[in-house]
Design a protein around this motif. Structure first.
Motif, PDB file in Angstrom:
ATOM      1  N   GLY A 171      40.982 -23.769  13.663  1.00 57.97           N
ATOM      2  CA  GLY A 171      41.752 -24.184  12.711  1.00 57.97           C
ATOM      3  C   GLY A 171      42.993 -25.017  13.635  1.00 57.97           C
ATOM      4  O   GLY A 171      42.710 -25.302  14.760  1.00 57.97           O
ATOM      5  N   GLN A 172      44.265 -25.452  13.077  1.00 57.70           N
ATOM      6  CA  GLN A 172      45.157 -26.087  13.771  1.00 57.70           C
ATOM      7  C   GLN A 172      45.629 -25.281  14.937  1.00 57.70           C
ATOM      8  O   GLN A 172      46.030 -24.046  14.782  1.00 57.70           O
ATOM      9  CB  GLN A 172      46.370 -26.269  13.010  1.00 57.70           C
ATOM     10  N   LEU A 173      45.653 -25.841  16.255  1.00 56.70           N
ATOM     11  CA  LEU A 173      45.937 -24.996  17.191  1.00 56.70           C
ATOM     12  C   LEU A 173      47.411 -24.572  17.654  1.00 56.70           C
ATOM     13  O   LEU A 173      47.558 -23.954  18.548  1.00 56.70           O
ATOM     14  CB  LEU A 173      45.375 -25.644  18.830  1.00 56.70           C
ATOM     15  N   SER A 174      48.130 -25.167  16.589  1.00 56.64           N
ATOM     16  CA  SER A 174      49.431 -24.593  16.547  1.00 56.64           C
ATOM     17  C   SER A 174      49.656 -23.272  15.857  1.00 56.64           C
ATOM     18  O   SER A 174      50.800 -22.867  15.828  1.00 56.64           O
ATOM     19  CB  SER A 174      50.408 -25.783  15.843  1.00 56.64           C
ATOM     20  N   ASN A 175      48.680 -22.869  15.181  1.00 53.67           N
ATOM     21  CA  ASN A 175      48.693 -21.728  14.474  1.00 53.67           C
ATOM     22  C   ASN A 175      48.085 -20.417  15.170  1.00 53.67           C
ATOM     23  O   ASN A 175      46.954 -20.395  15.694  1.00 53.67           O
ATOM     24  CB  ASN A 175      48.033 -21.743  13.024  1.00 53.67           C
ATOM     25  N   GLN A 176      49.031 -19.308  15.157  1.00 56.50           N
ATOM     26  CA  GLN A 176      48.333 -18.173  15.918  1.00 56.50           C
ATOM     27  C   GLN A 176      47.074 -17.776  15.313  1.00 56.50           C
ATOM     28  O   GLN A 176      46.186 -17.289  16.043  1.00 56.50           O
ATOM     29  CB  GLN A 176      49.600 -17.137  15.677  1.00 56.50           C
ATOM     30  N   ALA A 177      47.075 -17.857  14.000  1.00 57.82           N
ATOM     31  CA  ALA A 177      45.802 -17.696  13.387  1.00 57.82           C
ATOM     32  C   ALA A 177      44.418 -18.098  13.982  1.00 57.82           C
ATOM     33  O   ALA A 177      43.546 -17.506  14.333  1.00 57.82           O
ATOM     34  CB  ALA A 177      45.887 -17.681  12.002  1.00 57.82           C
ATOM     35  N   ALA A 178      44.670 -19.454  14.431  1.00 59.28           N
ATOM     36  CA  ALA A 178      43.462 -20.370  14.834  1.00 59.28           C
ATOM     37  C   ALA A 178      43.097 -19.676  16.287  1.00 59.28           C
ATOM     38  O   ALA A 178      42.158 -19.610  16.612  1.00 59.28           O
ATOM     39  CB  ALA A 178      43.669 -21.682  14.812  1.00 59.28           C
ATOM     40  N   GLN A 221      43.979 -16.741  17.631  1.00 61.34           N
ATOM     41  CA  GLN A 221      43.369 -15.325  17.679  1.00 61.34           C
ATOM     42  C   GLN A 221      42.024 -15.434  17.168  1.00 61.34           C
ATOM     43  O   GLN A 221      41.121 -14.607  17.560  1.00 61.34           O
ATOM     44  CB  GLN A 221      44.437 -14.558  16.794  1.00 61.34           C
ATOM     45  N   ARG A 222      41.720 -15.996  15.894  1.00 61.96           N
ATOM     46  CA  ARG A 222      40.342 -15.907  15.445  1.00 61.96           C
ATOM     47  C   ARG A 222      39.287 -16.301  16.369  1.00 61.96           C
ATOM     48  O   ARG A 222      38.244 -15.983  16.648  1.00 61.96           O
ATOM     49  CB  ARG A 222      40.213 -16.690  13.965  1.00 61.96           C
ATOM     50  N   SER A 223      39.494 -17.404  16.824  1.00 70.20           N
ATOM     51  CA  SER A 223      38.826 -18.058  18.161  1.00 70.20           C
ATOM     52  C   SER A 223      38.729 -16.915  19.106  1.00 70.20           C
ATOM     53  O   SER A 223      37.460 -16.743  19.701  1.00 70.20           O
ATOM     54  CB  SER A 223      39.489 -19.447  18.831  1.00 70.20           C
ATOM     55  N   ASP A 254      66.855  -7.508  12.705  1.00 70.00           N
ATOM     56  CA  ASP A 254      66.376  -6.567  11.916  1.00 70.00           C
ATOM     57  C   ASP A 254      66.680  -6.908  10.339  1.00 70.00           C
ATOM     58  O   ASP A 254      65.769  -6.232   9.628  1.00 70.00           O
ATOM     59  CB  ASP A 254      67.849  -5.441  11.748  1.00 70.00           C
ATOM     60  N   ASN A 255      67.072  -8.018   9.955  1.00 73.17           N
ATOM     61  CA  ASN A 255      66.729  -8.562   8.477  1.00 73.17           C
ATOM     62  C   ASN A 255      65.667  -9.509   8.640  1.00 73.17           C
ATOM     63  O   ASN A 255      65.702 -10.532   7.355  1.00 73.17           O
ATOM     64  CB  ASN A 255      68.179  -8.942   8.117  1.00 73.17           C
ATOM     65  N   GLN A 256      64.689  -9.469   9.378  1.00 77.62           N
ATOM     66  CA  GLN A 256      63.521 -10.259   9.336  1.00 77.62           C
ATOM     67  C   GLN A 256      62.154  -9.640   9.398  1.00 77.62           C
ATOM     68  O   GLN A 256      62.436  -8.422   9.933  1.00 77.62           O
ATOM     69  CB  GLN A 256      63.698 -11.424  10.346  1.00 77.62           C
ATOM     70  N   ALA A 257      61.036 -10.019   8.916  1.00 78.39           N
ATOM     71  CA  ALA A 257      59.877  -9.342   8.821  1.00 78.39           C
ATOM     72  C   ALA A 257      58.746 -10.172   8.655  1.00 78.39           C
ATOM     73  O   ALA A 257      58.947 -11.447   8.570  1.00 78.39           O
ATOM     74  CB  ALA A 257      59.802  -8.249   7.761  1.00 78.39           C
ATOM     75  N   PHE A 258      57.442  -9.975   8.900  1.00 78.97           N
ATOM     76  CA  PHE A 258      56.449 -10.554   8.868  1.00 78.97           C
ATOM     77  C   PHE A 258      55.118  -9.966   8.071  1.00 78.97           C
ATOM     78  O   PHE A 258      55.130  -8.451   8.057  1.00 78.97           O
ATOM     79  CB  PHE A 258      55.759 -10.869  10.463  1.00 78.97           C
ATOM     80  N   VAL A 259      54.940 -10.481   6.940  1.00 80.88           N
ATOM     81  CA  VAL A 259      53.837  -9.860   5.930  1.00 80.88           C
ATOM     82  C   VAL A 259      52.583 -10.771   6.194  1.00 80.88           C
ATOM     83  O   VAL A 259      52.415 -11.937   5.810  1.00 80.88           O
ATOM     84  CB  VAL A 259      54.258 -10.041   4.662  1.00 80.88           C
ATOM     85  N   ALA A 260      51.372 -10.249   6.557  1.00 81.28           N
ATOM     86  CA  ALA A 260      50.253 -10.709   6.830  1.00 81.28           C
ATOM     87  C   ALA A 260      49.099  -9.814   6.968  1.00 81.28           C
ATOM     88  O   ALA A 260      49.153  -8.800   6.608  1.00 81.28           O
ATOM     89  CB  ALA A 260      50.500 -11.632   7.921  1.00 81.28           C
ATOM     90  N   SER A 261      47.874 -10.190   7.456  1.00 82.50           N
ATOM     91  CA  SER A 261      46.820  -9.548   7.834  1.00 82.50           C
ATOM     92  C   SER A 261      46.688  -9.668   9.272  1.00 82.50           C
ATOM     93  O   SER A 261      46.814 -10.705   9.901  1.00 82.50           O
ATOM     94  CB  SER A 261      45.476  -9.953   7.212  1.00 82.50           C
ATOM     95  N   ASN A 262      46.247  -8.583   9.888  1.00 81.97           N
ATOM     96  CA  ASN A 262      46.098  -8.518  11.252  1.00 81.97           C
ATOM     97  C   ASN A 262      44.839  -9.362  11.906  1.00 81.97           C
ATOM     98  O   ASN A 262      43.766  -9.034  11.480  1.00 81.97           O
ATOM     99  CB  ASN A 262      45.829  -7.114  11.751  1.00 81.97           C
ATOM    100  N   GLU A 263      45.062 -10.417  12.409  1.00 84.93           N
ATOM    101  CA  GLU A 263      44.027 -11.388  12.923  1.00 84.93           C
ATOM    102  C   GLU A 263      43.113 -10.841  13.880  1.00 84.93           C
ATOM    103  O   GLU A 263      41.903 -11.568  13.805  1.00 84.93           O
ATOM    104  CB  GLU A 263      44.841 -12.879  13.302  1.00 84.93           C
ATOM    105  N   ILE A 264      43.588  -9.963  14.534  1.00 89.61           N
ATOM    106  CA  ILE A 264      42.442  -9.510  15.338  1.00 89.61           C
ATOM    107  C   ILE A 264      41.088  -8.836  14.636  1.00 89.61           C
ATOM    108  O   ILE A 264      39.884  -8.923  15.080  1.00 89.61           O
ATOM    109  CB  ILE A 264      42.969  -8.314  16.267  1.00 89.61           C
TER     110      ILE A 264
END
Length: 314
Positions: A160-167, A169-171, A120-130
């Motif tokens: 990008g680095q394949l250890s990153n969810q962004a890479a 998802q973007r692929s 509950d005391n953690q969150a994620f701030v970013a943009s939706n990579e989809i």
């Protein structure tokens, strides 16, 4: 009277001290243009807030070092922690370290693999990579059709680095677009990681060019790799008017490349907004306030037609 004044002064001092809030920040790497803008966004926003202090550390792309930084933040008694994670699959240990100490934690920009099970005391701030890869790929598809290439086109993809969810998802976004009836005329010749790096992308593109395989487009997971690919193509004498190139982030270097006619498409990812948003989320959690566990800041398509709206933003 003197005693009363002293007591009042001490009370004011204690109150001021109690209001001071410290946020520990671990950034995956300082030598990244986008992350630098995001970090500056955090620091600039914090500077506008009374009594808020940021302790910012460079993880230098080292997972173990980043975990040590988080443990050190906990030990030093920070009010909250912000993490731009090196390896998104390493989130469990970082979440556990903060949770066991009762310190709020906010992941920013890179989505942790445990994003759907954060405490509950953690969150994620970013943009939706989809949105990011989809916007870019669909625009390039439309551009190629407008050029009369709907009968068949070939493309490369820089990941990008394949250890990153962004890479990842973007692929996937690109491949999903290329599977659509409208865009399935585009054949992906090859895809490889250049680890978000301009230099590595230039080397990889140079290797692809040496094969002599004709192609019509380059999909890059970020602008740095798109620029590296452009540099390799220009060095080989390719007319950039003949190749569609797309990236993500809308960095200032990318927008300059677009103004020069080299880059065709990018997607604005609000680095400043993510940085400031992560500070606000961390402070809210530290104060016991409710925060959405996923805070998304929208991506926006950038082309030569609307580039003026984005100059100076990242």
């Amino acid at each position: 009277m003197k005693k009363l004044l002293l007591t009042a002064g001490l009370t004011a001092l204690i109150s001021t001290t109690a209001m001071a809030e410290t946020i520990g920040v671990s950034i995956a790497r300082f030598d990244d243009n986008f992350l630098t803008v995001m970090r500056n966004g955090m620091e600039d926003h914090a500077a506008t807030l009374d009594g808020v202090d940021l302790q910012v550390e460079d993880a230098t792309d080292d997972v173990a070092k980043q975990l040590d930084q988080i443990n050190n933040f906990v030990a030093s008694g920070v009010d909250a922690i912000i993490v731009n994670i090196v390896d998104t699959s390493a989130a469990d240990a970082m979440t556990a370290a903060a949770e066991s100490a009762g310190v709020p934690l906010v992941y920013v920009n890179r989505e942790p693999t445990n994003v759907d099970s954060l405490p509950d005391n953690q969150a994620f701030v970013a943009s939706n990579e989809i949105e990011s890869g989809t916007l870019k790929a669909f625009q390039i598809c439309q551009n190629l059709r407008a050029e009369g290439k709907s009968g068949g086109a070939k493309a490369y993809m820089l990941m990008g680095q394949l250890s990153n969810q962004a890479a990842i998802q973007r692929s996937k976004d690109v491949e999903d677009v290329l599977a659509m009836d409208m865009c399935n005329f585009i054949e992906l010749v090859d895809k490889q990681t250049a680890e978000w790096s301009r230099d590595k992308a230039q080397d990889l593109m140079t290797n692809w060019l040496s094969s002599g395989e004709p192609f019509d487009a380059v999909f890059a997971n970020n602008d740095e790799m798109a620029i590296g690919a452009i540099q390799a193509m220009k060095a080989s004498g390719i007319d950039m008017a003949d190749v569609q190139v797309g990236g993500v982030d809308a960095t200032q270097d990318a927008l300059q490349a677009m103004q020069s006619g080299d880059l065709d498409v990018t997607v604005f990812q609000d680095a400043n907004g993510q940085g400031a948003g992560s500070v606000d989320a961390a402070l809210a959690l530290a104060r016991g306030e409710d925060v959405d566990q996923k805070v998304y800041i929208p991506f926006k398509l950038v082309t030569p037609d609307n580039i003026d709206d984005f100059l100076g933003k990242n």
